[in-house]
Design an enzyme around this catalytic site. Structure first.
Site, PDB file in Angstrom:
ATOM      1  N   TYR A 130      -5.054  -1.600  -4.248  1.00 11.86           N
ATOM      2  CA  TYR A 130      -5.756  -2.724  -4.886  1.00 11.86           C
ATOM      3  C   TYR A 130      -4.979  -3.143  -6.131  1.00 11.86           C
ATOM      4  O   TYR A 130      -4.599  -2.295  -6.942  1.00 11.86           O
ATOM      5  CB  TYR A 130      -7.201  -2.340  -5.246  1.00 11.86           C
ATOM      6  N   SER A 131      -4.781  -4.452  -6.273  1.00 10.21           N
ATOM      7  CA  SER A 131      -4.112  -4.968  -7.477  1.00 10.21           C
ATOM      8  C   SER A 131      -5.008  -4.723  -8.677  1.00 10.21           C
ATOM      9  O   SER A 131      -6.220  -4.949  -8.602  1.00 10.21           O
ATOM     10  CB  SER A 131      -3.890  -6.478  -7.378  1.00 10.21           C
ATOM     11  N   CYS A 184      -0.060 -14.442  -4.931  1.00 13.67           N
ATOM     12  CA  CYS A 184      -0.825 -13.251  -4.592  1.00 13.67           C
ATOM     13  C   CYS A 184      -2.094 -13.629  -3.836  1.00 13.67           C
ATOM     14  O   CYS A 184      -2.779 -14.581  -4.197  1.00 13.67           O
ATOM     15  CB  CYS A 184      -1.180 -12.472  -5.865  1.00 13.67           C
ATOM     16  N   TYR A 194      -1.410  -9.804   1.269  1.00  6.72           N
ATOM     17  CA  TYR A 194      -1.924  -8.723   2.118  1.00  6.72           C
ATOM     18  C   TYR A 194      -2.927  -9.255   3.125  1.00  6.72           C
ATOM     19  O   TYR A 194      -3.294 -10.410   3.051  1.00  6.72           O
ATOM     20  CB  TYR A 194      -2.566  -7.626   1.251  1.00  6.72           C
ATOM     21  N   GLU A 206       3.093 -11.014  -3.587  1.00  2.00           N
ATOM     22  CA  GLU A 206       2.317  -9.866  -3.128  1.00  2.00           C
ATOM     23  C   GLU A 206       1.153 -10.408  -2.302  1.00  2.00           C
ATOM     24  O   GLU A 206       0.174 -10.912  -2.851  1.00  2.00           O
ATOM     25  CB  GLU A 206       1.799  -9.051  -4.305  1.00  2.00           C
TER      26      GLU A 206
HETATM   27  P1  FAD Z   1     -10.292  -1.106   6.953  1.00  2.00           P
HETATM   28  O1  FAD Z   1     -11.485  -0.317   7.304  1.00  2.00           O
HETATM   29  O2  FAD Z   1      -9.047  -0.380   6.671  1.00  2.00           O
HETATM   30  O3  FAD Z   1     -10.098  -2.206   8.008  1.00  2.00           O
HETATM   31  C1  FAD Z   1      -8.923  -2.951   8.022  1.00  2.00           C
HETATM   32  C2  FAD Z   1      -8.508  -3.139   9.464  1.00  2.00           C
HETATM   33  O4  FAD Z   1      -9.487  -3.934  10.110  1.00  2.00           O
HETATM   34  C3  FAD Z   1      -7.213  -3.888   9.622  1.00  2.00           C
HETATM   35  O5  FAD Z   1      -6.118  -3.035   9.530  1.00  2.00           O
HETATM   36  C4  FAD Z   1      -7.383  -4.487  10.994  1.00  2.00           C
HETATM   37  O6  FAD Z   1      -7.043  -3.533  11.984  1.00  2.00           O
HETATM   38  C5  FAD Z   1      -8.862  -4.736  11.094  1.00  2.00           C
HETATM   39  N1  FAD Z   1      -9.198  -6.135  10.820  1.00  2.00           N
HETATM   40  C6  FAD Z   1      -9.268  -6.743   9.625  1.00  2.00           C
HETATM   41  N2  FAD Z   1      -9.616  -8.024   9.765  1.00  2.00           N
HETATM   42  C7  FAD Z   1      -9.767  -8.233  11.086  1.00  2.00           C
HETATM   43  C8  FAD Z   1     -10.096  -9.359  11.883  1.00  2.00           C
HETATM   44  N3  FAD Z   1     -10.361 -10.547  11.304  1.00  2.00           N
HETATM   45  N4  FAD Z   1     -10.133  -9.221  13.205  1.00  2.00           N
HETATM   46  C9  FAD Z   1      -9.859  -8.034  13.795  1.00  2.00           C
HETATM   47  N5  FAD Z   1      -9.553  -6.918  13.116  1.00  2.00           N
HETATM   48  C10 FAD Z   1      -9.483  -7.030  11.789  1.00  2.00           C
HETATM   49  N6  FAD Z   1      -7.968  -6.177  -1.448  1.00  2.00           N
HETATM   50  C11 FAD Z   1      -8.863  -6.619  -2.354  1.00  2.00           C
HETATM   51  O7  FAD Z   1     -10.031  -6.841  -2.021  1.00  2.00           O
HETATM   52  N7  FAD Z   1      -8.498  -6.825  -3.660  1.00  2.00           N
HETATM   53  C12 FAD Z   1      -7.235  -6.600  -4.096  1.00  2.00           C
HETATM   54  O8  FAD Z   1      -6.939  -6.813  -5.286  1.00  2.00           O
HETATM   55  C13 FAD Z   1      -6.283  -6.104  -3.155  1.00  2.00           C
HETATM   56  N8  FAD Z   1      -5.015  -5.857  -3.542  1.00  2.00           N
HETATM   57  C14 FAD Z   1      -4.116  -5.409  -2.643  1.00  2.00           C
HETATM   58  C15 FAD Z   1      -2.810  -5.162  -3.066  1.00  2.00           C
HETATM   59  C16 FAD Z   1      -1.861  -4.719  -2.173  1.00  2.00           C
HETATM   60  C17 FAD Z   1      -0.455  -4.469  -2.654  1.00  2.00           C
HETATM   61  C18 FAD Z   1      -2.223  -4.517  -0.819  1.00  2.00           C
HETATM   62  C19 FAD Z   1      -1.201  -4.047   0.173  1.00  2.00           C
HETATM   63  C20 FAD Z   1      -3.511  -4.747  -0.384  1.00  2.00           C
HETATM   64  C21 FAD Z   1      -4.479  -5.183  -1.282  1.00  2.00           C
HETATM   65  N9  FAD Z   1      -5.796  -5.407  -0.897  1.00  2.00           N
HETATM   66  C22 FAD Z   1      -6.705  -5.891  -1.808  1.00  2.00           C
HETATM   67  C23 FAD Z   1      -6.269  -5.099   0.484  1.00  2.00           C
HETATM   68  C24 FAD Z   1      -6.815  -3.654   0.542  1.00  2.00           C
HETATM   69  O9  FAD Z   1      -5.754  -2.740   0.368  1.00  2.00           O
HETATM   70  C25 FAD Z   1      -7.475  -3.314   1.875  1.00  2.00           C
HETATM   71  O10 FAD Z   1      -6.577  -3.587   2.912  1.00  2.00           O
HETATM   72  C26 FAD Z   1      -8.770  -4.067   2.119  1.00  2.00           C
HETATM   73  O11 FAD Z   1      -9.726  -3.772   1.121  1.00  2.00           O
HETATM   74  C27 FAD Z   1      -9.373  -3.613   3.481  1.00  2.00           C
HETATM   75  O12 FAD Z   1      -9.518  -2.230   3.469  1.00  2.00           O
HETATM   76  P2  FAD Z   1     -10.778  -1.559   4.170  1.00  2.00           P
HETATM   77  O13 FAD Z   1     -10.643  -0.080   4.095  1.00  2.00           O
HETATM   78  O14 FAD Z   1     -12.033  -2.136   3.656  1.00  2.00           O
HETATM   79  O15 FAD Z   1     -10.620  -2.039   5.657  1.00  2.00           O
END
Ligand code: FAD
Length: 399
Positions: free
Chosen positions: A179-180, A357, A399, A397
């Site tokens: 998360y940023s 971003c 994602y 950046e």
């Molecule tokens: P997970 O349970 O891990 O689910 C994600 C998975 O769901 C995906 O890999 C994909 O397989 C599936 N999926 C997602 N969307 C769909 C769709 N529409 N249809 C089908 N399948 C799908 N997030 C923020 O909210 N704020 C930030 O500031 C932020 N900063 C980031 C900075 C960086 C450098 C990076 C790389 C990512 C950042 N993110 C940010 C994103 C964050 O890291 C997570 O990826 C996001 O919160 C989702 O994680 P999760 O565990 O909730 O989802």
């Protein structure tokens, strides 16, 4: 490689500018317009940003910028030939070489991986509040963690990792999510002991079952309670750091939670007081959201814009409420296209940095928008952008 602070000091630069007509406004620029249509005038390093903005305002186009001692132009922008950030074709000035080394050294001072996944820092949530107003789409929360008792330090533009509790479908502990960081290095409480995030709860419809699926970590963070423990790793990231140059022009393009690093930038520039950093340049935020209710940190952003009209510019693209010139939804790329010539002109200064971003999908549209401006100046955007990246002036950046 060309780098902004190679120009530091009291050096003077000669600007060649086309497209200005002599009138009351241009008279204030203190030069006379020649028969050729181009004008030349000398600008001290400390005023480069202001002059750039003034020229743009008066409808001028910068043809080239050269140091007065004439080693090599900083940039040439000719309608007859491809704009060349000069490093491509000229020998690298001695000072540039020196600066490159300084930058490399500076990088070693950037905190990274103080806490790793096998031994994360356990912080405590001290704040969790909603950022989307009534009528907005989705859930986005501002979450703050107490870092007391640990060594976690970070800079604006970096990210931290969060390890959600529990196990995945294979029974293994969940992997970290990045998360940023949305706060400055001093934290929202200004005591150097907190870190804040801006988190959107991932919610989507499963493509086959059509069930609503909620993301693991984002759901955990959006619902975390005050007093709850949280496993934190990092910090990581060197791509989105803010230059120390107080006179820089910082163009920020954000969609949704992509605002997070820019909140940190803007708070550092305008809301905090520092002995060693007093921002005097131009910060321009172009922010894409679906609805007005989704403008994250709206009140604070508009307050900064009202208080610092000469140093902060705020442009929204509100897709479901505003129309683009073709009558469709107004996305960030349409706003960038609207201002592409101005952004292009600003990018001619080595003091300008552009940041992007948020959603991955934003990149192509913005590149298309900038390609239009580049083509008008007989340039190839992809070549030009590569050069900007080399100079550490185009930061992405997504994602
Ligand atoms: P997970 O349970 O891990 O689910 C994600 C998975 O769901 C995906 O890999 C994909 O397989 C599936 N999926 C997602 N969307 C769909 C769709 N529409 N249809 C089908 N399948 C799908 N997030 C923020 O909210 N704020 C930030 O500031 C932020 N900063 C980031 C900075 C960086 C450098 C990076 C790389 C990512 C950042 N993110 C940010 C994103 C964050 O890291 C997570 O990826 C996001 O919160 C989702 O994680 P999760 O565990 O909730 O989802």
């Amino acid at each position: 490689m060309y780098s902004p602070s190679t120009l530091a000091g009291n050096r003077l630069f000669v600007y060649e500018v086309a497209g200005l007509n002599q009138n009351d406004n241009t008279d204030s620029l203190d030069y006379s317009i020649r028969q050729s249509g181009s004008v030349f005038f000398t600008v001290p390093y400390s005023r480069m940003n202001q002059e750039m903005r003034r020229i743009t305002r008066l409808g001028g186009r910068i043809v080239s910028i050269k140091p007065l001692n004439g080693i090599a132009p900083v940039a040439t922008v000719s309608s007859a030939s491809t704009p060349q950030p000069i490093a491509q074709s000229s020998p690298v000035p001695e000072q540039t070489k020196k600066k490159a080394m300084t930058q490399a050294k500076e990088k070693t001072d950037i905190p990274v991986n103080i806490y790793r996944p096998n031994q994360p820092f356990i912080g405590k949530c001290i704040e969790n509040y909603a950022l989307v107003d009534e009528g907005g789409i989705g859930i986005v929360q501002h979450v703050t963690f107490d870092l007391s008792g640990g060594d976690l330090r970070y800079l604006e533009g970096q990210s931290i990792g969060i390890i959600p509790p529990g196990t995945d479908a294979n029974g293994k502990p969940h992997k970290l999510r990045l998360y940023s960081i949305a706060s400055t290095r001093h934290g929202d409480k200004l005591d150097d002991k907190t870190v804040s995030l801006c988190v959107r709860q991932l919610e989507y419809q499963h493509p086959e079952t059509k069930e609503t699926v909620y993301g693991v970590c984002s759901t955990y963070l959006c619902n975390i309670g005050v007093g709850d423990d949280v496993a934190i790793t990092g910090p990581v990231g060197k791509e989105m750091l803010l230059p120390s140059d107080e006179d820089a022009t910082i163009i920020m393009m954000a969609t949704g939670t992509g605002i997070a690093p820019f909140r940190a930038f803007l708070w550092r520039m305008f809301k905090e007081q520092h002995e060693d950093y007093k921002f005097k340049g131009l910060a321009w935020l172009i922010f894409g959201v679906p609805k007005t209710a989704n403008i994250l940190y709206q009140e604070e952003l508009e307050q900064i814009a009202a208080e610092f009209p000469d140093n902060f510019r705020l442009t929204y693209a509100i897709s479901r409420e505003q129309q683009n010139p073709q009558g469709g939804r107004m996305y960030i790329q349409h706003r960038v296209a609207e201002h592409a010539d101005e952004i292009w002109n600003l990018l001619q200064s080595p003091k300008t940095h552009a940041y992007m971003c948020g959603l991955k999908g934003m990149e192509d549209g913005i590149n298309d928008a900038m390609s239009g401006a580049a083509t008008k100046n007989s340039a190839d955007w992809s070549v030009y952008q590569k050069q900007l990246k080399k100079e550490h002036r185009w930061h992405v950046e997504t994602y």
